[in-house]
Write a protein that holds these residues in place. Structure first.
Motif, PDB file in Angstrom:
ATOM      1  N   MET A   1       0.851  -1.199   0.000  1.00  0.00           N
ATOM      2  CA  MET A   1       0.000   0.000   0.000  1.00  0.00           C
ATOM      3  C   MET A   1       0.886   1.248   0.000  1.00  0.00           C
ATOM      4  O   MET A   1       1.779   1.383   0.842  1.00  0.00           O
ATOM      5  CB  MET A   1      -0.913   0.000   1.230  1.00  0.00           C
ATOM      6  N   ILE A   2       0.639   2.147  -0.924  1.00  0.00           N
ATOM      7  CA  ILE A   2       1.447   3.366  -1.040  1.00  0.00           C
ATOM      8  C   ILE A   2       0.915   4.445  -0.104  1.00  0.00           C
ATOM      9  O   ILE A   2      -0.287   4.739  -0.098  1.00  0.00           O
ATOM     10  CB  ILE A   2       1.440   3.873  -2.492  1.00  0.00           C
ATOM     11  N   ASP A   3       1.806   5.017   0.674  1.00  0.00           N
ATOM     12  CA  ASP A   3       1.457   6.130   1.560  1.00  0.00           C
ATOM     13  C   ASP A   3       1.636   7.429   0.775  1.00  0.00           C
ATOM     14  O   ASP A   3       2.763   7.867   0.518  1.00  0.00           O
ATOM     15  CB  ASP A   3       2.353   6.119   2.798  1.00  0.00           C
ATOM     16  N   ARG A   4       0.519   8.045   0.397  1.00  0.00           N
ATOM     17  CA  ARG A   4       0.579   9.254  -0.421  1.00  0.00           C
ATOM     18  C   ARG A   4       1.260  10.410   0.283  1.00  0.00           C
ATOM     19  O   ARG A   4       1.910  11.241  -0.350  1.00  0.00           O
ATOM     20  CB  ARG A   4      -0.835   9.653  -0.845  1.00  0.00           C
ATOM     21  N   HIS A   5       1.110  10.480   1.607  1.00  0.00           N
ATOM     22  CA  HIS A   5       1.711  11.585   2.351  1.00  0.00           C
ATOM     23  C   HIS A   5       3.239  11.521   2.271  1.00  0.00           C
ATOM     24  O   HIS A   5       3.908  12.552   2.113  1.00  0.00           O
ATOM     25  CB  HIS A   5       1.252  11.545   3.811  1.00  0.00           C
ATOM     26  N   ARG A   6       3.779  10.302   2.376  1.00  0.00           N
ATOM     27  CA  ARG A   6       5.234  10.162   2.295  1.00  0.00           C
ATOM     28  C   ARG A   6       5.734  10.488   0.885  1.00  0.00           C
ATOM     29  O   ARG A   6       6.789  11.100   0.714  1.00  0.00           O
ATOM     30  CB  ARG A   6       5.649   8.745   2.703  1.00  0.00           C
ATOM     31  N   VAL A   7       4.967  10.059  -0.129  1.00  0.00           N
ATOM     32  CA  VAL A   7       5.349  10.340  -1.514  1.00  0.00           C
ATOM     33  C   VAL A   7       5.330  11.837  -1.772  1.00  0.00           C
ATOM     34  O   VAL A   7       6.257  12.391  -2.374  1.00  0.00           O
ATOM     35  CB  VAL A   7       4.425   9.606  -2.494  1.00  0.00           C
ATOM     36  N   ARG A   8       4.282  12.513  -1.320  1.00  0.00           N
ATOM     37  CA  ARG A   8       4.182  13.963  -1.526  1.00  0.00           C
ATOM     38  C   ARG A   8       5.287  14.700  -0.776  1.00  0.00           C
ATOM     39  O   ARG A   8       5.806  15.705  -1.266  1.00  0.00           O
ATOM     40  CB  ARG A   8       2.803  14.465  -1.099  1.00  0.00           C
ATOM     41  N   ALA A   9       5.651  14.222   0.413  1.00  0.00           N
ATOM     42  CA  ALA A   9       6.724  14.859   1.174  1.00  0.00           C
ATOM     43  C   ALA A   9       8.055  14.758   0.421  1.00  0.00           C
ATOM     44  O   ALA A   9       8.833  15.718   0.378  1.00  0.00           O
ATOM     45  CB  ALA A   9       6.852  14.203   2.547  1.00  0.00           C
ATOM     46  N   LEU A  10       8.305  13.611  -0.193  1.00  0.00           N
ATOM     47  CA  LEU A  10       9.514  13.438  -0.987  1.00  0.00           C
ATOM     48  C   LEU A  10       9.508  14.356  -2.201  1.00  0.00           C
ATOM     49  O   LEU A  10      10.534  14.969  -2.542  1.00  0.00           O
ATOM     50  CB  LEU A  10       9.644  11.978  -1.429  1.00  0.00           C
ATOM     51  N   MET A  11       8.355  14.479  -2.862  1.00  0.00           N
ATOM     52  CA  MET A  11       8.240  15.351  -4.024  1.00  0.00           C
ATOM     53  C   MET A  11       8.487  16.802  -3.644  1.00  0.00           C
ATOM     54  O   MET A  11       9.196  17.528  -4.357  1.00  0.00           O
ATOM     55  CB  MET A  11       6.855  15.186  -4.655  1.00  0.00           C
ATOM     56  N   ARG A  12       7.912  17.243  -2.538  1.00  0.00           N
ATOM     57  CA  ARG A  12       8.113  18.632  -2.102  1.00  0.00           C
ATOM     58  C   ARG A  12       9.578  18.904  -1.787  1.00  0.00           C
ATOM     59  O   ARG A  12      10.099  19.978  -2.094  1.00  0.00           O
ATOM     60  CB  ARG A  12       7.226  18.937  -0.880  1.00  0.00           C
ATOM     61  N   LYS A  13      10.248  17.922  -1.192  1.00  0.00           N
ATOM     62  CA  LYS A  13      11.674  18.077  -0.898  1.00  0.00           C
ATOM     63  C   LYS A  13      12.471  18.261  -2.183  1.00  0.00           C
ATOM     64  O   LYS A  13      13.333  19.147  -2.283  1.00  0.00           O
ATOM     65  CB  LYS A  13      12.185  16.859  -0.129  1.00  0.00           C
ATOM     66  N   ASP A  14      12.176  17.432  -3.178  1.00  0.00           N
ATOM     67  CA  ASP A  14      12.891  17.532  -4.461  1.00  0.00           C
ATOM     68  C   ASP A  14      12.603  18.857  -5.151  1.00  0.00           C
ATOM     69  O   ASP A  14      13.492  19.447  -5.790  1.00  0.00           O
ATOM     70  CB  ASP A  14      12.500  16.370  -5.371  1.00  0.00           C
ATOM     71  N   TRP A  15      11.381  19.341  -5.051  1.00  0.00           N
ATOM     72  CA  TRP A  15      11.023  20.613  -5.692  1.00  0.00           C
ATOM     73  C   TRP A  15      11.740  21.781  -5.027  1.00  0.00           C
ATOM     74  O   TRP A  15      12.148  22.732  -5.698  1.00  0.00           O
ATOM     75  CB  TRP A  15       9.513  20.815  -5.650  1.00  0.00           C
ATOM     76  N   ARG A  16      11.898  21.724  -3.717  1.00  0.00           N
ATOM     77  CA  ARG A  16      12.629  22.788  -3.025  1.00  0.00           C
ATOM     78  C   ARG A  16      14.091  22.809  -3.463  1.00  0.00           C
ATOM     79  O   ARG A  16      14.678  23.874  -3.672  1.00  0.00           O
ATOM     80  CB  ARG A  16      12.529  22.605  -1.502  1.00  0.00           C
TER      81      ARG A  16
END
Length: 271
Positions: A1-16
């Protein structure tokens, strides 16, 4: 099961981190500027001078010589037909270079970028699963690539219709081929390019080495350009639809392969 919150947190880190990289940001502007503003502006401003136009745009004369007559609207003058052929057909496969290049610039700094910054070890020890880690890295590059390409398309649409309205007798763009390309091919091409680069990035030691993977995606686009220039095929609605279906199948297969072969232990041993 994919945790969307963790995925989004990783994406935001990369975008910063991407936003702080001024060199990459500057590179992201150059290609859209050339394909969306400079080339179409030159075509439309030189529309009444066919000799100057064919001299300015490399490969244009060969493309025009091989373009089927039935692909062009009836009732247009020779100047109008030339402009229509370039704006609608000649530029269509070239436009696909935008998501490929943008994705390559952003995705190449995924795992190998973490290595260069010394943050890869901490990232691999997080609770993120392998699937979440790959998915977060892929979408962190795909979303900017797609959004920038869609924005470029809107600018291109407004520009060609504004500059070409008087010559063409009104609005003439976009077409169904462009609709399929922008809505379907752009996300699919960006996803494929990103998956391949993320896969290579985990094994590369420099971002330049990871960016070399982009050649695998650029070659089919170049094949489309050469196919039109030599008259072998026309990038029309049918070709765009076939390519979209094929890319969808390839994207699913490639993503599953990348996730299946991703091993954080192997990456850690290479640090």
């Amino acid at each position: 099961m994919i945790d969307r919150h963790r995925v989004r947190a990783l994406m935001r880190k990369d975008w910063r981190e991407l936003a702080r990289n001024t060199q990459v940001i500057a590179s992201l502007v150059i290609l859209p500027l050339v394909l969306v503003v400079i080339i179409p502006s030159a075509v439309l401003l030189l529309g009444n001078n066919s000799a100057a136009l064919t001299t300015t745009v490399a490969g244009l004369q060969g493309f025009l010589d091989n373009l089927p007559v039935q692909a062009l609207p009836a009732g247009y003058s020779s100047e109008q037909l030339m402009v229509y052929a370039v704006i609608v057909y000649f530029m269509a496969p070239l436009f696909l270079l935008i998501p490929v290049i943008v994705a390559s610039l952003t995705a190449s700094s995924s795992f190998v970028g973490e290595k260069e910054r010394g943050t890869i070890e901490g990232l691999l020890y997080t609770p993120l699963t392998d699937r979440e880690l790959v998915l977060g890295k892929v979408f962190a590059s795909v979303i900017p690539a797609v959004l920038l390409t869609w924005t470029s398309f809107l600018v291109y649409t407004v520009l060609v219709n504004t500059l070409g309205a008087s010559l063409m007798g009104g609005l003439f763009f976009p077409t169904w081929t462009w609709a399929i390309s922008v809505l379907a091919l752009v996300p699919l091409v960006a996803f494929l390019a990103t998956c391949l680069i993320v896969a290579i990035s985990g094994r590369s030691t420099t971002m330049q080495g990871a960016q070399g993977t982009v050649v695998l995606i650029v070659l089919p686009v170049i094949a489309l350009i050469l196919g039109q220039a030599t008259g072998l095929m026309l990038f029309d609605t049918l070709i765009a639809g076939i390519v979209a279906v094929a890319l969808l199948a390839i994207d699913v297969a490639i993503f599953r392969t990348v996730v299946g072969r991703f091993q954080r232990e192997r990456i850690l041993t290479r640090l």
